[in-house]
Design an enzyme around this catalytic site. Sequence first.
Site, mmCIF file in Angstrom:
data_model
loop_
_atom_site.group_PDB
_atom_site.id
_atom_site.type_symbol
_atom_site.label_atom_id
_atom_site.label_comp_id
_atom_site.label_asym_id
_atom_site.label_seq_id
_atom_site.Cartn_x
_atom_site.Cartn_y
_atom_site.Cartn_z
ATOM 1 N N GLU A 271 0.673 -1.078 -0.206
ATOM 2 C CA GLU A 271 -0.367 0.072 0.093
ATOM 3 C C GLU A 271 0.863 1.826 -0.039
ATOM 4 N N GLY B 90 4.824 0.036 3.142
ATOM 5 C CA GLY B 90 5.542 -1.697 2.175
ATOM 6 C C GLY B 90 5.924 -2.817 2.426
ATOM 7 N N CYS C 127 2.865 -17.324 0.006
ATOM 8 C CA CYS C 127 3.023 -16.688 -1.645
ATOM 9 C C CYS C 127 4.583 -16.392 -2.044
ATOM 10 N N GLN D 203 44.533 -6.890 -18.428
ATOM 11 C CA GLN D 203 44.071 -7.399 -16.569
ATOM 12 C C GLN D 203 42.347 -6.947 -16.547
ATOM 13 N N GLY E 192 31.775 0.021 -22.564
ATOM 14 C CA GLY E 192 32.282 1.520 -22.943
ATOM 15 C C GLY E 192 31.189 1.953 -23.499
ATOM 16 N N GLU F 141 9.444 -8.001 -3.430
ATOM 17 C CA GLU F 141 9.807 -8.915 -3.067
ATOM 18 C C GLU F 141 10.221 -8.805 -2.054
ATOM 19 N N THR G 147 12.725 -5.880 0.096
ATOM 20 C CA THR G 147 14.356 -5.590 -0.338
ATOM 21 C C THR G 147 15.976 -5.472 0.199
HETATM 22 P P1 TGC Z 1 5.800 -11.669 11.678
HETATM 23 O O1 TGC Z 1 5.367 -11.405 12.876
HETATM 24 O O2 TGC Z 1 7.556 -11.862 11.620
HETATM 25 O O3 TGC Z 1 5.412 -12.862 10.448
HETATM 26 C C1 TGC Z 1 3.831 -12.555 10.415
HETATM 27 C C2 TGC Z 1 3.833 -14.021 10.428
HETATM 28 O O4 TGC Z 1 4.023 -14.066 9.210
HETATM 29 C C3 TGC Z 1 3.835 -15.417 9.290
HETATM 30 N N1 TGC Z 1 6.194 -15.281 8.298
HETATM 31 C C4 TGC Z 1 5.757 -16.015 7.449
HETATM 32 N N2 TGC Z 1 5.308 -17.035 6.552
HETATM 33 C C5 TGC Z 1 5.077 -18.093 5.818
HETATM 34 N N3 TGC Z 1 6.642 -17.066 5.248
HETATM 35 C C6 TGC Z 1 6.978 -16.126 5.398
HETATM 36 N N4 TGC Z 1 8.144 -15.690 5.068
HETATM 37 C C7 TGC Z 1 6.630 -15.412 6.994
HETATM 38 N N5 TGC Z 1 7.149 -14.924 7.002
HETATM 39 C C8 TGC Z 1 6.679 -14.559 8.477
HETATM 40 C C9 TGC Z 1 5.225 -15.617 10.752
HETATM 41 O O5 TGC Z 1 5.549 -16.966 11.650
HETATM 42 C C10 TGC Z 1 4.000 -14.953 11.654
HETATM 43 O O6 TGC Z 1 3.172 -16.081 11.694
HETATM 44 P P2 TGC Z 1 1.516 -15.857 12.454
HETATM 45 O O7 TGC Z 1 1.300 -17.406 12.761
HETATM 46 O O8 TGC Z 1 2.942 -15.869 14.214
HETATM 47 O O9 TGC Z 1 1.625 -15.351 12.764
HETATM 48 O O10 TGC Z 1 5.717 -10.358 10.983
HETATM 49 P P3 TGC Z 1 5.803 -8.842 10.727
HETATM 50 O O11 TGC Z 1 4.775 -8.498 10.572
HETATM 51 O O12 TGC Z 1 7.070 -8.660 11.414
HETATM 52 O O13 TGC Z 1 6.594 -8.306 9.548
HETATM 53 C C11 TGC Z 1 7.800 -9.788 8.989
HETATM 54 C C12 TGC Z 1 8.477 -9.041 7.520
HETATM 55 C C13 TGC Z 1 9.425 -7.696 7.479
HETATM 56 C C14 TGC Z 1 9.707 -10.148 7.671
HETATM 57 C C15 TGC Z 1 7.257 -9.119 6.471
HETATM 58 O O14 TGC Z 1 6.828 -8.244 6.557
HETATM 59 C C16 TGC Z 1 8.411 -8.642 5.114
HETATM 60 O O15 TGC Z 1 9.001 -10.331 4.722
HETATM 61 N N6 TGC Z 1 8.066 -7.095 4.286
HETATM 62 C C17 TGC Z 1 8.828 -7.168 3.451
HETATM 63 C C18 TGC Z 1 7.804 -6.992 2.540
HETATM 64 C C19 TGC Z 1 7.244 -7.421 0.832
HETATM 65 O O16 TGC Z 1 8.387 -8.497 0.501
HETATM 66 N N7 TGC Z 1 6.690 -7.452 0.104
HETATM 67 C C20 TGC Z 1 6.361 -8.125 -1.067
HETATM 68 C C21 TGC Z 1 4.753 -7.807 -1.634
HETATM 69 S S1 TGC Z 1 5.005 -8.453 -3.544
HETATM 70 C C22 TGC Z 1 6.046 -7.366 -4.342
HETATM 71 O O17 TGC Z 1 7.081 -7.700 -3.884
HETATM 72 C C23 TGC Z 1 5.622 -8.201 -6.069
HETATM 73 S S2 TGC Z 1 7.090 -8.475 -6.883
HETATM 74 C C24 TGC Z 1 6.215 -9.138 -8.212
HETATM 75 C C25 TGC Z 1 7.000 -9.435 -9.279
HETATM 76 O O18 TGC Z 1 6.445 -8.516 -10.635
HETATM 77 O O19 TGC Z 1 7.262 -10.351 -9.461
HETATM 78 P P1 FAD Z 2 9.498 0.914 2.297
HETATM 79 O O1 FAD Z 2 9.351 -0.047 2.859
HETATM 80 O O2 FAD Z 2 9.200 2.835 2.795
HETATM 81 O O3 FAD Z 2 11.156 1.331 2.539
HETATM 82 C C1 FAD Z 2 12.063 2.072 2.132
HETATM 83 C C2 FAD Z 2 13.450 1.690 2.577
HETATM 84 O O4 FAD Z 2 13.477 1.474 4.374
HETATM 85 C C3 FAD Z 2 13.754 0.805 1.717
HETATM 86 O O5 FAD Z 2 15.860 0.996 1.264
HETATM 87 C C4 FAD Z 2 13.682 -0.424 3.032
HETATM 88 O O6 FAD Z 2 14.894 -1.685 3.003
HETATM 89 C C5 FAD Z 2 14.095 0.363 4.443
HETATM 90 N N1 FAD Z 2 13.636 -0.079 5.531
HETATM 91 C C6 FAD Z 2 11.943 -0.434 5.541
HETATM 92 N N2 FAD Z 2 11.996 -1.523 6.938
HETATM 93 C C7 FAD Z 2 13.186 -1.282 7.646
HETATM 94 C C8 FAD Z 2 13.806 -1.431 8.844
HETATM 95 N N3 FAD Z 2 12.845 -1.971 9.455
HETATM 96 N N4 FAD Z 2 15.147 -1.602 9.048
HETATM 97 C C9 FAD Z 2 15.734 -1.066 8.163
HETATM 98 N N5 FAD Z 2 15.601 -0.314 6.826
HETATM 99 C C10 FAD Z 2 13.923 -0.126 6.484
HETATM 100 N N6 FAD Z 2 3.786 -4.918 -4.514
HETATM 101 C C11 FAD Z 2 2.831 -6.136 -3.756
HETATM 102 O O7 FAD Z 2 2.375 -6.438 -3.461
HETATM 103 N N7 FAD Z 2 2.279 -6.864 -5.572
HETATM 104 C C12 FAD Z 2 3.348 -6.965 -7.061
HETATM 105 O O8 FAD Z 2 2.748 -6.856 -7.751
HETATM 106 C C13 FAD Z 2 3.950 -5.428 -6.200
HETATM 107 N N8 FAD Z 2 4.886 -5.073 -7.797
HETATM 108 C C14 FAD Z 2 6.337 -4.050 -8.360
HETATM 109 C C15 FAD Z 2 6.566 -3.976 -8.990
HETATM 110 C C16 FAD Z 2 7.430 -2.896 -8.981
HETATM 111 C C17 FAD Z 2 8.201 -2.885 -10.379
HETATM 112 C C18 FAD Z 2 7.924 -2.247 -8.183
HETATM 113 C C19 FAD Z 2 9.201 -0.762 -7.460
HETATM 114 C C20 FAD Z 2 7.819 -2.491 -5.988
HETATM 115 C C21 FAD Z 2 6.565 -3.806 -6.500
HETATM 116 N N9 FAD Z 2 5.655 -4.426 -5.490
HETATM 117 C C22 FAD Z 2 4.338 -4.571 -5.805
HETATM 118 C C23 FAD Z 2 6.034 -3.378 -4.123
HETATM 119 C C24 FAD Z 2 7.695 -3.779 -3.399
HETATM 120 O O9 FAD Z 2 7.128 -4.909 -2.946
HETATM 121 C C25 FAD Z 2 7.717 -2.866 -2.872
HETATM 122 O O10 FAD Z 2 8.373 -1.589 -3.022
HETATM 123 C C26 FAD Z 2 8.801 -3.485 -1.721
HETATM 124 O O11 FAD Z 2 8.373 -4.026 -0.647
HETATM 125 C C27 FAD Z 2 9.594 -2.001 -0.696
HETATM 126 O O12 FAD Z 2 8.396 -1.420 -0.051
HETATM 127 P P2 FAD Z 2 8.498 0.501 -0.331
HETATM 128 O O13 FAD Z 2 8.537 0.858 -1.507
HETATM 129 O O14 FAD Z 2 6.685 0.952 0.423
HETATM 130 O O15 FAD Z 2 9.823 0.927 0.367
#
Ligand code: TGC
Ligand code: FAD
Length: 392
Positions: free
Chosen positions: A140, A144, A246, A287, A347, A371, A373
């Site tokens: 959102e 993020g 996921c 080199q 280049g 997915e 950072t």
């Molecule tokens: P936290 O309290 O640690 O966990 C909450 C609940 O989730 C469970 N859990 C997991 N379960 C499955 N797989 C994982 N990797 C899991 N990590 C945590 C955890 O056990 C707990 O379960 P329960 O039963 O106790 O409730 O959660 P938190 O709020 O402290 O956040 C942890 C953190 C920062 C690691 C997580 O929120 C995170 O990974 N943040 C990054 C967000 C992210 O990756 N967003 C991606 C959006 S989608 C996208 O970017 C698609 S791009 C697509 C493309 O074009 O290819």
């Molecule tokens: P922020 O969370 O605001 O982070 C900004 C900076 O702060 C980063 O460097 C981060 O590492 C750092 N930071 C944040 N928290 C901490 C912490 N606790 N400690 C230290 N550093 C921290 N999302 C979807 O749901 N579905 C999609 O299909 C999808 N597709 C995408 C496609 C593109 C091209 C892009 C750019 C993004 C997409 N995303 C999607 C979103 C993506 O997953 C987020 O951009 C990403 O998870 C980071 O969130 P943010 O951009 O809000 O950065």
Amino acid sequence: MADDRFQGHDYYQVDELLTEEHKLIRDTARTWVKQNVSPIIEEYAQRSEFPKQLISGLAEIGAFGPYIPQEYGGSGLDQISYGIIMQELERGDSGIRSTASVQSSLVMYPIYTYGSEAQRRKYLPKLASGELIGCFGLTEPDHGSNPGGMLTNFKDLGDHVILNGSKMWISNAPFADIAVVWAKNEEGVIQGLVVERGMEGFTTPETKGKWSLRASATGELVFDNVKIPKENIFPNVMGLKGPLGCLNSARYGISWGAIGAAMDCYDTALRYSKERIQFGRPIGGFQLQQKKLAEMITEITKAQLLAWRLGTLKNESRATPQQISMAKRNNVDMAIKIAREARQILGGMGITGEYPIMRHSMNLESVITYEGTHDIHLLITGMDITGENAFS
Ligand code: TGC
Ligand code: FAD
């Protein structure tokens, strides 16, 4: 772009770890990319457009739901096969891999894993064939890295719910037929539901002006009192572990995909270094250029072994989310560094669309952010090894 003369690189005979089926899948995907992606991708990236005509071909090579069982339209393949397909697609362009990994890991996977039998039957075969394209709404504007703080929510009105809120940065949103959306119920618990294009109050404005992932369409999902039938809610998961589950699958695919982008940059730079003459000899004889190339193939080889091992663990359902984080972080970082070094070897030519390097380099700026950072994945490893949570 110049002719696609790509050749795979296998410095450590990693091929011997693959089955004949894996190699066949790789050859099929590689040939398809050479014939269908390479000739057009630069033009689409330059004009910032997703080449929709590739959707049917992606479905034909099994890029949509490779590991989803055949009875639901998937290919029933193993995790290494999934990784190999992602590698080959990202060798062509990260945006094409994005479309396939969103469809497979972020749309088909949750419907298969968390959905009802009716939801599986309704959506999966059409997603596998490309008749339907999906997107995944977790991020959102104000949430993020911290998706647990999301504001998107729904209220129970008997046989349906009313959804309000918005999602940002959503791959495929501008043209997707369905969206897997994560929102909070009235108790504040996260649940997943399928929103269909055409539902009143649901819009998907496109995000313009990206310098990265230009051949992928990105947009918002806006929900203004959208009426959703209750049968569209996933019955089998509650809480943040739903969307994060996921991400485990998509991040794994990216750990392979990044190798494809890196190999394309290395292959291009190696060939160029042998052909480009300066000071009377090929620049590959100097080199400083050899150091860059030798380090590239070393890093690619390490990344290949990491991805392969993770795939074998995943096949046995033993891969932990933390191991997946390590591979996603390492391999994307490896690829972006190789893209930057490879560009220098070319280049001035390195900044042009005659070669794929600058496009890969810019694409990887998104891949290192989405997915999870680079820094978030480091914190996941840090927490795993120390037991201390450094997120908040
Ligand atoms: P936290 O309290 O640690 O966990 C909450 C609940 O989730 C469970 N859990 C997991 N379960 C499955 N797989 C994982 N990797 C899991 N990590 C945590 C955890 O056990 C707990 O379960 P329960 O039963 O106790 O409730 O959660 P938190 O709020 O402290 O956040 C942890 C953190 C920062 C690691 C997580 O929120 C995170 O990974 N943040 C990054 C967000 C992210 O990756 N967003 C991606 C959006 S989608 C996208 O970017 C698609 S791009 C697509 C493309 O074009 O290819
Ligand atoms: P922020 O969370 O605001 O982070 C900004 C900076 O702060 C980063 O460097 C981060 O590492 C750092 N930071 C944040 N928290 C901490 C912490 N606790 N400690 C230290 N550093 C921290 N999302 C979807 O749901 N579905 C999609 O299909 C999808 N597709 C995408 C496609 C593109 C091209 C892009 C750019 C993004 C997409 N995303 C999607 C979103 C993506 O997953 C987020 O951009 C990403 O998870 C980071 O969130 P943010 O951009 O809000 O950065």
